[in-house]
Scaffold this motif. Sequence first.
Motif, PDB file in Angstrom:
ATOM      1  N   GLY A 169       0.821  -1.217   0.000  1.00 12.15           N
ATOM      2  CA  GLY A 169       0.000   0.000   0.000  1.00 12.15           C
ATOM      3  C   GLY A 169       0.850   1.261   0.000  1.00 12.15           C
ATOM      4  O   GLY A 169       2.068   1.207   0.209  1.00 12.15           O
ATOM      5  N   GLU A 170       0.169   2.393  -0.192  1.00 12.20           N
ATOM      6  CA  GLU A 170       0.885   3.664  -0.377  1.00 12.20           C
ATOM      7  C   GLU A 170       1.737   4.080   0.814  1.00 12.20           C
ATOM      8  O   GLU A 170       2.739   4.750   0.655  1.00 12.20           O
ATOM      9  N   SER A 171       1.302   3.729   2.026  1.00 15.92           N
ATOM     10  CA  SER A 171       2.120   4.143   3.169  1.00 15.92           C
ATOM     11  C   SER A 171       2.929   2.970   3.705  1.00 15.92           C
ATOM     12  O   SER A 171       3.305   2.955   4.872  1.00 15.92           O
ATOM     13  N   GLU A 172       3.169   1.986   2.864  1.00 17.35           N
ATOM     14  CA  GLU A 172       3.933   0.820   3.305  1.00 17.35           C
ATOM     15  C   GLU A 172       5.212   0.687   2.465  1.00 17.35           C
ATOM     16  O   GLU A 172       5.211   1.004   1.282  1.00 17.35           O
ATOM     17  N   SER A 173       6.274   0.247   3.127  1.00 15.96           N
ATOM     18  CA  SER A 173       7.531   0.089   2.409  1.00 15.96           C
ATOM     19  C   SER A 173       8.270  -1.104   3.005  1.00 15.96           C
ATOM     20  O   SER A 173       8.140  -1.406   4.194  1.00 15.96           O
ATOM     21  N   LEU A 174       9.050  -1.761   2.175  1.00 15.28           N
ATOM     22  CA  LEU A 174       9.820  -2.912   2.673  1.00 15.28           C
ATOM     23  C   LEU A 174      11.265  -2.534   2.924  1.00 15.28           C
ATOM     24  O   LEU A 174      12.097  -3.387   3.200  1.00 15.28           O
ATOM     25  N   SER A 175      11.573  -1.210   2.843  1.00 15.29           N
ATOM     26  CA  SER A 175      12.978  -0.811   2.834  1.00 15.29           C
ATOM     27  C   SER A 175      13.710  -1.237   4.108  1.00 15.29           C
ATOM     28  O   SER A 175      14.906  -1.482   4.072  1.00 15.29           O
ATOM     29  N   ARG A 176      13.004  -1.347   5.240  1.00  9.44           N
ATOM     30  CA  ARG A 176      13.753  -1.723   6.456  1.00  9.44           C
ATOM     31  C   ARG A 176      13.815  -3.243   6.680  1.00  9.44           C
ATOM     32  O   ARG A 176      14.325  -3.704   7.686  1.00  9.44           O
ATOM     33  N   PHE A 177      13.258  -3.990   5.742  1.00  6.60           N
ATOM     34  CA  PHE A 177      13.328  -5.448   5.895  1.00  6.60           C
ATOM     35  C   PHE A 177      14.283  -6.025   4.860  1.00  6.60           C
ATOM     36  O   PHE A 177      14.168  -5.733   3.677  1.00  6.60           O
ATOM     37  N   ASP A 178      15.210  -6.831   5.355  1.00  3.13           N
ATOM     38  CA  ASP A 178      16.152  -7.445   4.433  1.00  3.13           C
ATOM     39  C   ASP A 178      15.774  -8.921   4.350  1.00  3.13           C
ATOM     40  O   ASP A 178      16.252  -9.749   5.098  1.00  3.13           O
ATOM     41  N   MET A 179      14.860  -9.226   3.456  1.00  2.00           N
ATOM     42  CA  MET A 179      14.360 -10.595   3.460  1.00  2.00           C
ATOM     43  C   MET A 179      14.091 -11.139   2.068  1.00  2.00           C
ATOM     44  O   MET A 179      13.232 -11.983   1.892  1.00  2.00           O
ATOM     45  N   GLY A 180      14.814 -10.646   1.101  1.00  3.53           N
ATOM     46  CA  GLY A 180      14.729 -11.293  -0.204  1.00  3.53           C
ATOM     47  C   GLY A 180      13.715 -10.711  -1.166  1.00  3.53           C
ATOM     48  O   GLY A 180      13.473 -11.273  -2.222  1.00  3.53           O
ATOM     49  N   PHE A 181      13.119  -9.581  -0.805  1.00  6.51           N
ATOM     50  CA  PHE A 181      12.289  -8.886  -1.779  1.00  6.51           C
ATOM     51  C   PHE A 181      13.121  -7.763  -2.396  1.00  6.51           C
ATOM     52  O   PHE A 181      13.669  -6.931  -1.683  1.00  6.51           O
ATOM     53  N   ALA A 182      13.207  -7.738  -3.717  1.00  4.83           N
ATOM     54  CA  ALA A 182      13.999  -6.703  -4.395  1.00  4.83           C
ATOM     55  C   ALA A 182      13.076  -5.582  -4.855  1.00  4.83           C
ATOM     56  O   ALA A 182      12.000  -5.844  -5.420  1.00  4.83           O
ATOM     57  N   PHE A 183      13.499  -4.348  -4.599  1.00  4.86           N
ATOM     58  CA  PHE A 183      12.707  -3.184  -5.008  1.00  4.86           C
ATOM     59  C   PHE A 183      12.633  -3.140  -6.536  1.00  4.86           C
ATOM     60  O   PHE A 183      13.638  -3.257  -7.220  1.00  4.86           O
ATOM     61  N   GLU A 184      11.435  -2.960  -7.076  1.00  9.53           N
ATOM     62  CA  GLU A 184      11.311  -2.810  -8.527  1.00  9.53           C
ATOM     63  C   GLU A 184      10.864  -1.395  -8.889  1.00  9.53           C
ATOM     64  O   GLU A 184      11.452  -0.731  -9.721  1.00  9.53           O
ATOM     65  N   GLN A 185       9.796  -0.946  -8.238  1.00  6.60           N
ATOM     66  CA  GLN A 185       9.277   0.419  -8.403  1.00  6.60           C
ATOM     67  C   GLN A 185       8.635   0.752  -7.054  1.00  6.60           C
ATOM     68  O   GLN A 185       8.339  -0.158  -6.294  1.00  6.60           O
ATOM     69  N   PRO A 186       8.341   2.026  -6.800  1.00  2.00           N
ATOM     70  CA  PRO A 186       7.658   2.304  -5.536  1.00  2.00           C
ATOM     71  C   PRO A 186       6.405   1.423  -5.405  1.00  2.00           C
ATOM     72  O   PRO A 186       5.646   1.253  -6.364  1.00  2.00           O
ATOM     73  N   LEU A 187       6.286   0.792  -4.245  1.00  2.00           N
ATOM     74  CA  LEU A 187       5.167  -0.104  -3.881  1.00  2.00           C
ATOM     75  C   LEU A 187       5.249  -1.490  -4.530  1.00  2.00           C
ATOM     76  O   LEU A 187       4.410  -2.343  -4.251  1.00  2.00           O
ATOM     77  N   ILE A 188       6.234  -1.701  -5.379  1.00  2.00           N
ATOM     78  CA  ILE A 188       6.291  -2.967  -6.124  1.00  2.00           C
ATOM     79  C   ILE A 188       7.645  -3.644  -5.910  1.00  2.00           C
ATOM     80  O   ILE A 188       8.694  -3.025  -6.123  1.00  2.00           O
ATOM     81  N   TYR A 189       7.606  -4.908  -5.476  1.00  2.00           N
ATOM     82  CA  TYR A 189       8.823  -5.653  -5.146  1.00  2.00           C
ATOM     83  C   TYR A 189       8.811  -7.011  -5.854  1.00  2.00           C
ATOM     84  O   TYR A 189       7.752  -7.509  -6.216  1.00  2.00           O
ATOM     85  N   ARG A 190      10.013  -7.570  -6.025  1.00  2.00           N
ATOM     86  CA  ARG A 190      10.152  -8.911  -6.616  1.00  2.00           C
ATOM     87  C   ARG A 190      10.624  -9.880  -5.555  1.00  2.00           C
ATOM     88  O   ARG A 190      11.503  -9.549  -4.745  1.00  2.00           O
ATOM     89  N   ASN A 191      10.104 -11.076  -5.574  1.00  2.00           N
ATOM     90  CA  ASN A 191      10.575 -12.120  -4.690  1.00  2.00           C
ATOM     91  C   ASN A 191      11.872 -12.695  -5.252  1.00  2.00           C
ATOM     92  O   ASN A 191      11.852 -13.393  -6.256  1.00  2.00           O
ATOM     93  N   GLY A 192      12.988 -12.360  -4.615  1.00  2.00           N
ATOM     94  CA  GLY A 192      14.294 -12.844  -5.083  1.00  2.00           C
ATOM     95  C   GLY A 192      14.932 -11.828  -6.006  1.00  2.00           C
ATOM     96  O   GLY A 192      14.280 -10.917  -6.493  1.00  2.00           O
ATOM     97  N   GLU A 193      16.227 -12.011  -6.185  1.00  2.00           N
ATOM     98  CA  GLU A 193      16.985 -11.058  -6.997  1.00  2.00           C
ATOM     99  C   GLU A 193      16.939 -11.463  -8.458  1.00  2.00           C
ATOM    100  O   GLU A 193      17.014 -12.638  -8.780  1.00  2.00           O
ATOM    101  N   GLY A 194      16.835 -10.477  -9.285  1.00  2.00           N
ATOM    102  CA  GLY A 194      17.121 -10.672 -10.702  1.00  2.00           C
ATOM    103  C   GLY A 194      16.164 -11.546 -11.493  1.00  2.00           C
ATOM    104  O   GLY A 194      16.358 -11.740 -12.677  1.00  2.00           O
ATOM    105  N   ALA A 195      15.141 -12.099 -10.840  1.00  2.00           N
ATOM    106  CA  ALA A 195      14.219 -12.957 -11.596  1.00  2.00           C
ATOM    107  C   ALA A 195      13.190 -12.095 -12.300  1.00  2.00           C
ATOM    108  O   ALA A 195      12.243 -11.628 -11.695  1.00  2.00           O
ATOM    109  N   ARG A 196      13.390 -11.797 -13.533  1.00  2.00           N
ATOM    110  CA  ARG A 196      12.520 -10.874 -14.276  1.00  2.00           C
ATOM    111  C   ARG A 196      11.760 -11.620 -15.343  1.00  2.00           C
ATOM    112  O   ARG A 196      12.216 -12.639 -15.837  1.00  2.00           O
ATOM    113  N   ASP A 197      10.652 -11.028 -15.746  1.00  2.00           N
ATOM    114  CA  ASP A 197       9.933 -11.601 -16.897  1.00  2.00           C
ATOM    115  C   ASP A 197      10.627 -11.184 -18.167  1.00  2.00           C
ATOM    116  O   ASP A 197      11.205 -10.127 -18.239  1.00  2.00           O
TER     117      ASP A 197
END
Length: 277
Positions: A249-277
């Motif tokens: 959500g808009e007021s939520e961020s994963l920036s303080r968690f280091d748990m395998g979600f990679a930032f893609e765009q604001p509010l949008i994360y990828r599970n794992g590094e580098g796995a892209r479509d």
Amino acid sequence: MDTDREVDQATRRAFFDQVRRHTGIAMSERKWTLLEGRLRRRLRELALPDYRDYLQVLEAKPEEVNDFIDLVTTNETSFFRTPRIWEYFAQQFLPRWFAARPDMPLRVWSAAASSGEEAYTVAMLCEEFRLAHPGFRYRILATDIADGILRKAAAAQYRGRSIEGLAQTHPELLKKYFSAHEEGFCAGPALRANLTFRKHNLHQRPRDLGVFDVTLLRNVLIYFDAEGQQAVLENVRRAMAPGGVLIVGESESLSRFDMGFAFEQPLIYRNGEGARD
Ligand SMILES: C[S@@+](CC[C@H](N)C(=O)[O-])C[C@H]1O[C@@H](n2cnc3c(N)ncnc32)[C@H](O)[C@@H]1O
């Protein structure tokens, strides 16, 4: 009834403990007025004279817990809430995903679905995409911890502010996918065909929910403390495909968690590094 008398701190704390125990929601004293208003209604319905009586009911009658959860959760939601994530989903994610996996059904999880507007928004966009790409298939699972709101979601009947918003932003989709029902509108079979509703507490392991390519975990992390957020994110990640997309959500961020979600765009994360479509 002594519900108008000031509630002592021990009783307030006992309610906050119950809220945390059953939902994981962390409430502080600031939230008491809100909680008290909601509890007062339930006390009246049960003709209980005192808040402490309701604490006893909660302990003695497990079936009351469902009503308690319904009343302590906040269900605010809307169709196409946060337009930019839906633009991302329809214009970037779906075309890339389908190009990479034309034979695989897309699996989407609306993980705190409330009254269902989020899940039906996904369904509208997936249907639109399917009409333009006939081989595309998808399944949506919508879960929430609260029984009452899930029943509303499954009934798919909307009126008032909720449907007025959709009428303003996407009148063509309202006309195409909903039919008039009593004083509002009801989602039609095309939106329901691939959508399932189920009760699920995000603080529990998602053992048999399946695996998801897209998870919408929106406007629910804000109700948990840092420890609760971490636990929920770990649980959610267990149900996500490698490279799957997590949208918050808009007021939520994963920036303080280091748990395998990679930032893609604001509010949008990828599970794992580098796995892209
Ligand atoms: C504000 S609504 C968000 C609805 C939608 N995701 C959105 O962003 O518009 C929050 C929802 O989270 C649900 N919720 C709260 N705690 C939960 C938990 N532990 N597990 C699952 N759902 C929970 C509530 O019942 C409520 O329906």
